[in-house]
Motif scaffolding. Structure first.
Motif, short mmCIF file in Angstrom:
data_model
loop_
_atom_site.label_atom_id
_atom_site.label_comp_id
_atom_site.label_asym_id
_atom_site.label_seq_id
_atom_site.Cartn_x
_atom_site.Cartn_y
_atom_site.Cartn_z
N ARG A 12 71.04 50.41 71.61
CA ARG A 12 71.78 49.05 71.46
C ARG A 12 70.75 48.31 72.04
NH1 ARG A 12 76.71 51.93 72.41
NH2 ARG A 12 76.25 50.52 74.58
N GLU A 13 70.53 47.69 73.38
CA GLU A 13 69.35 46.80 74.50
C GLU A 13 68.09 46.56 73.30
OE1 GLU A 13 69.26 47.71 78.24
OE2 GLU A 13 71.59 46.93 78.46
N ARG A 14 67.98 47.62 73.21
CA ARG A 14 66.27 47.67 71.68
C ARG A 14 66.69 47.42 70.92
NH1 ARG A 14 63.67 50.55 68.65
NH2 ARG A 14 65.81 51.91 67.71
N ARG A 15 67.59 47.81 70.25
CA ARG A 15 67.82 47.20 68.97
C ARG A 15 67.85 45.51 68.94
NH1 ARG A 15 72.02 51.45 66.02
NH2 ARG A 15 70.78 53.66 66.13
N VAL A 20 64.48 44.39 69.81
CA VAL A 20 63.63 44.34 67.95
C VAL A 20 64.53 43.01 66.96
CG1 VAL A 20 63.23 45.16 66.07
CG2 VAL A 20 63.26 46.63 68.18
N ILE A 21 65.25 42.85 66.78
CA ILE A 21 66.01 41.84 66.13
C ILE A 21 65.85 40.82 66.38
CG2 ILE A 21 68.42 41.32 65.57
CD1 ILE A 21 69.67 43.64 65.46
N LEU A 22 66.00 39.98 67.70
CA LEU A 22 65.79 38.92 68.26
C LEU A 22 63.93 38.86 68.20
CD1 LEU A 22 66.21 36.59 69.90
CD2 LEU A 22 65.59 37.64 72.62
N ALA A 23 63.21 39.86 68.87
CA ALA A 23 61.21 39.45 67.99
C ALA A 23 61.39 39.41 67.08
CB ALA A 23 60.59 41.11 68.88
N GLU A 24 61.79 39.92 66.09
CA GLU A 24 61.80 39.63 64.53
C GLU A 24 62.68 38.58 63.90
OE1 GLU A 24 63.85 42.83 62.19
OE2 GLU A 24 62.35 44.36 62.77
N GLY A 25 63.50 37.41 64.46
CA GLY A 25 63.84 36.83 64.41
C GLY A 25 63.31 35.57 65.06
#
Length: 249
Positions: A180-183, A186-191
């Protein structure tokens, strides 16, 4: 006279008990004549046997339920689990069930245990927990194919419980938390990546028109002018200052 009739009557009753057999609706009788079996089973109803020449074995044709004892299984991802199941089967050919296997109930139970370990050992723990219906179908199909020679039809297989060791449960929980932390990262980096792309597009649009950046500064100042709770430090570009000074001269 009576002393002679009583033994004769007892003997006659014993003979009749060996000759006359009654099979219930769900029973079939496999008759052996001098050791040879017929092509078809007898029954239900009244069956007559020749004493000392024919013997009969009854076979229950109803659906039977067999509980598979808990099995220790090592999954494909090296997780030790304890699994038990239940199988539903019935005899469709009584002659084969008697002739082809010594004890069809014990044989079916042992085969179910072996098949359960074999099939589940080829899957990961997540698949055991999430794809139970498909695993039930795979086990049922294998059992049905292998017991066909015994005159048995496996109707259904249900995995009842998949138990995991307490230490492994904690390890799985840590793994899920890390995932969950990895996801989230990843979502924050994509944002951030999308925001940077939009900012680059906005900067390109602003740079195409002279004075647009100054208007943007003034618009931002207007938006924050109403906030008097804190001291606001607003950056002002040196290029804009130079432009203003040149304009005065």
């Amino acid at each position: 006279m009576f002393s002679i009739l009583i033994p004769l009557a007892a003997f006659a009753i014993i003979i009749l008990a060996q000759i006359i057999k009654v099979l219930k609706e769900y029973e079939r009788g496999v008759i052996f004549t001098l050791g040879k079996v017929g092509r078809r089973a007898a029954g239900p109803g009244l069956v007559l046997l020749v004493p000392a020449v024919q013997q009969m074995r009854k076979v229950d044709m109803r659906t039977l339920v067999a509980d598979v004892p808990p099995q220790d299984v090592i999954s494909r991802d090296n997780v030790s689990v304890n699994v038990n199941a239940v199988i539903y089967y019935r005899v469709v050919d009584a002659v084969k069930a008697v002739v082809q296997v010594e004890n069809y109930k014990e044989a079916t139970s042992q085969l179910a245990q072996t098949t359960l370990r074999s099939v589940l050992g080829k899957h990961d723990l997540d698949e055991m927990l999430q794809e139970r219906d498909q695993l039930n179908k795979d086990i049922q199909q294998i059992l049905d194919e292998q017991t066909e020679a015994w005159g048995i039809k496996v109707a259904n297989v249900e995995i009842k419980r998949v138990d995991v060791a307490e230490s492994m449960i904690r390890a799985i929980a840590r793994q899920a938390e890390a995932e969950r932390e990895r996801r989230a990262k990843v979502i924050l980096a994509e944002g951030e990546q999308q925001a940077a792309a939009k900012l680059a597009e906005a900067a390109q649009v602003l740079s195409q028109q002279e004075g647009s950046m100054q208007l943007r500064y003034l618009n931002t100042l207007q938006e924050i002018a109403g906030d008097r709770t804190n001291t606001i430090v607003f950056p002002f570009g040196t290029e804009e200052v130079a432009k203003m000074l040149r304009g005065r001269t």
